[in-house]
Write a protein that holds these residues in place. Structure first.
Motif, PDB file in Angstrom:
ATOM      1  N   ALA A  24       0.621  -1.410   0.104  1.00  0.00           N
ATOM      2  CA  ALA A  24       0.310  -0.209   0.222  1.00  0.00           C
ATOM      3  C   ALA A  24       1.076   1.460   0.060  1.00  0.00           C
ATOM      4  O   ALA A  24       1.826   1.092   0.740  1.00  0.00           O
ATOM      5  N   PHE A  25       0.607   2.480  -0.578  1.00  0.00           N
ATOM      6  CA  PHE A  25       1.381   3.794  -0.601  1.00  0.00           C
ATOM      7  C   PHE A  25       0.574   4.065   1.065  1.00  0.00           C
ATOM      8  O   PHE A  25      -0.485   4.479   1.088  1.00  0.00           O
ATOM      9  N   VAL A  26       1.623   4.948   1.636  1.00  0.00           N
ATOM     10  CA  VAL A  26       1.800   5.867   2.384  1.00  0.00           C
ATOM     11  C   VAL A  26       1.056   7.354   1.751  1.00  0.00           C
ATOM     12  O   VAL A  26       1.345   8.498   1.132  1.00  0.00           O
ATOM     13  N   PRO A  27      -0.394   7.263   2.589  1.00  0.00           N
ATOM     14  CA  PRO A  27      -0.822   9.097   1.376  1.00  0.00           C
ATOM     15  C   PRO A  27      -0.539  10.160   2.547  1.00  0.00           C
ATOM     16  O   PRO A  27       0.000  10.216   4.107  1.00  0.00           O
ATOM     17  N   ARG A  28      -0.180  11.194   2.180  1.00  0.00           N
ATOM     18  CA  ARG A  28       0.352  12.310   2.556  1.00  0.00           C
ATOM     19  C   ARG A  28      -1.047  13.009   3.056  1.00  0.00           C
ATOM     20  O   ARG A  28      -1.994  12.315   3.504  1.00  0.00           O
ATOM     21  N   PRO A  29      -0.957  13.468   4.627  1.00  0.00           N
ATOM     22  CA  PRO A  29      -1.944  14.027   5.558  1.00  0.00           C
ATOM     23  C   PRO A  29      -3.208  14.818   5.086  1.00  0.00           C
ATOM     24  O   PRO A  29      -2.965  15.512   3.893  1.00  0.00           O
ATOM     25  N   GLY A  30      -3.779  13.279   5.489  1.00  0.00           N
ATOM     26  CA  GLY A  30      -5.477  14.080   5.236  1.00  0.00           C
ATOM     27  C   GLY A  30      -5.711  13.734   3.821  1.00  0.00           C
ATOM     28  O   GLY A  30      -6.655  13.715   3.359  1.00  0.00           O
ATOM     29  N   GLN A  31      -5.281  13.226   2.803  1.00  0.00           N
ATOM     30  CA  GLN A  31      -4.821  12.312   2.178  1.00  0.00           C
ATOM     31  C   GLN A  31      -5.470  10.966   1.908  1.00  0.00           C
ATOM     32  O   GLN A  31      -5.193  10.530   2.348  1.00  0.00           O
ATOM     33  N   MET A  32      -7.200  10.943   0.958  1.00  0.00           N
ATOM     34  CA  MET A  32      -7.047   9.660   1.120  1.00  0.00           C
ATOM     35  C   MET A  32      -8.055   9.576  -0.195  1.00  0.00           C
ATOM     36  O   MET A  32      -8.630   9.533  -0.459  1.00  0.00           O
ATOM     37  N   PRO A  33      -7.052   9.650  -0.986  1.00  0.00           N
ATOM     38  CA  PRO A  33      -7.590   9.753  -3.174  1.00  0.00           C
ATOM     39  C   PRO A  33      -8.087   8.127  -3.507  1.00  0.00           C
ATOM     40  O   PRO A  33      -7.731   7.195  -2.782  1.00  0.00           O
ATOM     41  N   ASP A  34      -8.016   8.180  -4.415  1.00  0.00           N
ATOM     42  CA  ASP A  34      -8.394   7.055  -5.442  1.00  0.00           C
ATOM     43  C   ASP A  34      -7.191   5.615  -5.027  1.00  0.00           C
ATOM     44  O   ASP A  34      -6.085   6.818  -5.194  1.00  0.00           O
ATOM     45  N   PRO A  35      -7.107   4.480  -5.311  1.00  0.00           N
ATOM     46  CA  PRO A  35      -6.198   3.716  -4.932  1.00  0.00           C
ATOM     47  C   PRO A  35      -5.285   4.432  -6.332  1.00  0.00           C
ATOM     48  O   PRO A  35      -6.076   4.569  -7.383  1.00  0.00           O
ATOM     49  N   VAL A  36      -3.966   4.021  -6.630  1.00  0.00           N
ATOM     50  CA  VAL A  36      -2.949   4.344  -7.603  1.00  0.00           C
ATOM     51  C   VAL A  36      -3.458   3.482  -8.408  1.00  0.00           C
ATOM     52  O   VAL A  36      -2.532   2.279  -7.721  1.00  0.00           O
ATOM     53  N   CYS A  37      -3.936   4.103  -9.785  1.00  0.00           N
ATOM     54  CA  CYS A  37      -3.814   2.931 -11.177  1.00  0.00           C
ATOM     55  C   CYS A  37      -2.755   3.129 -12.117  1.00  0.00           C
ATOM     56  O   CYS A  37      -2.620   4.918 -12.581  1.00  0.00           O
ATOM     57  N   TYR A  38      -1.974   2.352 -12.314  1.00  0.00           N
ATOM     58  CA  TYR A  38      -1.385   2.483 -14.189  1.00  0.00           C
ATOM     59  C   TYR A  38      -0.602   1.383 -14.125  1.00  0.00           C
ATOM     60  O   TYR A  38      -1.317   0.508 -14.204  1.00  0.00           O
ATOM     61  N   ARG A  39      -0.341   1.627 -15.641  1.00  0.00           N
ATOM     62  CA  ARG A  39       0.083   0.578 -16.458  1.00  0.00           C
ATOM     63  C   ARG A  39       2.378   0.253 -16.171  1.00  0.00           C
ATOM     64  O   ARG A  39       2.403   1.328 -15.866  1.00  0.00           O
ATOM     65  N   PHE A  40       1.975  -0.971 -16.031  1.00  0.00           N
ATOM     66  CA  PHE A  40       4.210  -1.202 -15.273  1.00  0.00           C
ATOM     67  C   PHE A  40       4.280  -1.675 -16.461  1.00  0.00           C
ATOM     68  O   PHE A  40       3.476  -3.097 -17.016  1.00  0.00           O
ATOM     69  N   GLN A  41       5.304  -1.274 -17.397  1.00  0.00           N
ATOM     70  CA  GLN A  41       5.922  -2.010 -18.541  1.00  0.00           C
ATOM     71  C   GLN A  41       7.152  -2.813 -18.189  1.00  0.00           C
ATOM     72  O   GLN A  41       8.452  -2.224 -17.326  1.00  0.00           O
ATOM     73  N   ALA A  42       7.228  -3.902 -17.691  1.00  0.00           N
ATOM     74  CA  ALA A  42       8.452  -4.762 -17.410  1.00  0.00           C
ATOM     75  C   ALA A  42       9.173  -5.034 -17.920  1.00  0.00           C
ATOM     76  O   ALA A  42       9.392  -4.250 -19.381  1.00  0.00           O
ATOM     77  N   ILE A  43      10.535  -5.230 -17.468  1.00  0.00           N
ATOM     78  CA  ILE A  43      11.877  -5.111 -18.458  1.00  0.00           C
ATOM     79  C   ILE A  43      11.583  -5.869 -19.614  1.00  0.00           C
ATOM     80  O   ILE A  43      12.185  -5.343 -21.067  1.00  0.00           O
ATOM     81  N   GLU A  44      10.435  -6.994 -19.508  1.00  0.00           N
ATOM     82  CA  GLU A  44      11.024  -7.545 -20.782  1.00  0.00           C
ATOM     83  C   GLU A  44      10.668  -7.001 -21.445  1.00  0.00           C
ATOM     84  O   GLU A  44       9.678  -7.770 -22.698  1.00  0.00           O
ATOM     85  N   GLY A  45       9.100  -5.927 -21.319  1.00  0.00           N
ATOM     86  CA  GLY A  45       8.342  -5.530 -22.497  1.00  0.00           C
ATOM     87  C   GLY A  45       7.020  -5.879 -21.913  1.00  0.00           C
ATOM     88  O   GLY A  45       5.764  -5.065 -22.750  1.00  0.00           O
ATOM     89  N   LYS A  46       6.686  -7.162 -21.594  1.00  0.00           N
ATOM     90  CA  LYS A  46       5.368  -6.860 -21.216  1.00  0.00           C
ATOM     91  C   LYS A  46       4.642  -6.212 -19.760  1.00  0.00           C
ATOM     92  O   LYS A  46       5.196  -5.294 -19.316  1.00  0.00           O
ATOM     93  N   SER A  47       3.310  -5.179 -20.825  1.00  0.00           N
ATOM     94  CA  SER A  47       2.850  -4.469 -20.257  1.00  0.00           C
ATOM     95  C   SER A  47       1.594  -5.174 -18.912  1.00  0.00           C
ATOM     96  O   SER A  47       0.792  -5.667 -19.984  1.00  0.00           O
ATOM     97  N   LEU A  48       1.667  -4.775 -17.624  1.00  0.00           N
ATOM     98  CA  LEU A  48       0.326  -4.747 -16.884  1.00  0.00           C
ATOM     99  C   LEU A  48      -0.217  -4.133 -16.046  1.00  0.00           C
ATOM    100  O   LEU A  48       0.181  -2.890 -15.818  1.00  0.00           O
ATOM    101  N   SER A  49      -1.526  -3.849 -15.337  1.00  0.00           N
ATOM    102  CA  SER A  49      -2.180  -2.766 -15.264  1.00  0.00           C
ATOM    103  C   SER A  49      -2.201  -3.395 -13.594  1.00  0.00           C
ATOM    104  O   SER A  49      -2.014  -4.246 -12.802  1.00  0.00           O
TER     105      SER A  49
END
Ligand SMILES: NC(=O)c1ccc[n+]([C@@H]2O[C@H](COP(=O)([O-])OP(=O)(O)OC[C@H]3O[C@@H](n4cnc5c(N)ncnc54)[C@H](OP(=O)(O)O)[C@@H]3O)[C@@H](O)[C@H]2O)c1
Length: 294
Positions: A24-49
């Motif tokens: 889990a990511f630690v939020p800044r004080p008073g912040q509890m936004p939506d989860p962090v969503c991103y595409r991650f491109q692995a070293i071999e080029g495979k991409s996952l959400s």
């Protein structure tokens, strides 16, 4: 649960690689936004959400990874630590030196460790994190409270599938990386060129020998193994040649208008010189020139 403070490139790399559902990511004080969503491109080029939640009030992580920039680390921890158990190991991923000492001096009772990594990650577009370089990570204790936890923390990080080693002399390893960064990064930022291109530039050729003389004297004053200025220059140039096409993080920060970590690289060396009565005009000059670029 492993908590990560700093949802940037390094933080997102570890969050994506560690076992799903255990980060889990630690939020800044008073912040509890939506989860962090991103595409991650692995070293071999495979991409996952990837979707990473924020640490919820009352959740107590077994480990805290700190992946903020060096200049943000102390303030970020001042906000985050009151809600984190004092026995939770803190692992600092910052480049350079100075921020690690600030943390271990501010919280001497907490287990403080540092990681030195040659993994590379960047965010070339909003919502995309790329594992750009595959390397290894060394983790070791910065204070006596952290010492008994080194092996356990290394095992927890190795669950990512990344190469992780326990390190008895993490300060020495941080110094080795600092020396290389001090001899490459500022030059690439000032000359606005990739790592390898500094070597032929008159400005680099003018200042590299006096810089290495300063660093050689500082290593001795800091109790690190003695290295001649010639050996330091050879090490710096070997890395500049090996990473010739790379843009250093400092040049990238200047190009994107973000604060650099110069105060924790050449700036740290200049401050150390002042403490030990060692003149460091070249480190001071490089620091000021990079600060002016910002
Ligand atoms: N990236 C690499 O390949 C790499 C390799 C080796 C070492 N490192 C080191 O790892 C550290 C992080 O680098 P990075 O490239 O990941 O930097 P980055 O992408 O700028 O990430 C830093 C993150 O910390 C967040 N942050 C700043 N202040 C915070 C606070 N008070 N509370 C919570 N989050 C906060 C930033 O959020 P905002 O953007 O919203 O300010 C940002 O998301 C640096 O010291 C760097 O030298 C990086």
């Amino acid at each position: 649960m492993i908590a990560i403070l700093g949802a940037g490139s390094m933080g997102r790399l570890w969050a994506a690689m560690l076992p799903a559902g255990q980060v889990a990511f630690v939020p800044r004080p008073g912040q509890m936004p939506d989860p962090v969503c991103y595409r991650f491109q692995a070293i071999e080029g495979k991409s996952l959400s990837v979707t990473i939640p924020w640490l919820q009030p009352g959740q107590s992580p077994e480990l805290l990874l700190v992946t903020t920039k060096a200049g943000d680390t102390l303030e970020a921890l001042k906000d985050a630590l009151p809600s984190i158990a004092s026995s939770t190991p803190i692992v600092l991923f910052q480049n350079g030196l100075g921020s690690q000492q600030q943390v271990s001096e501010t919280w001497p009772q907490r287990p403080v460790l540092a990681a030195s990594t040659t993994e590379g990650a960047n965010r070339p577009a909003p919502g995309l994190t790329v594992h750009a370089g595959c390397g290894a990570t060394w983790v070791g204790a910065l204070n006596p409270t952290g010492q008994p936890l080194v092996n356990r923390v290394a095992q927890q990080l190795a669950k990512s599938g990344l190469e992780v080693h326990p390190e008895q002399d993490i300060l020495g390893r941080l110094w080795q990386k600092l020396v290389i960064n001090a001899g490459i990064n500022a030059f690439t930022a000032i000359l606005d060129c990739p790592n390898g291109a500094i070597l032929k530039q008159p400005y680099y050729q003018q200042w590299i020998n006096p810089l290495c003389e300063e660093i050689s004297r500082l290593l001795a004053a800091a109790g690190q193994p003695q290295q001649t200025p010639e050996a330091l220059r050879e090490s710096i140039e070997a890395v500049a040649r090996k990473t010739a096409a790379n843009t250093s993080s400092m040049r990238a920060d200047v190009l994107t208008g973000r604060p650099t970590e110069i105060d924790f690289i050449n700036g740290y060396l200049a401050r150390l010189g002042q403490q030990h009565g060692i003149a460091t005009p070249v480190n001071q000059m490089l620091t000021e020139q990079v600060q002016q670029l910002n």
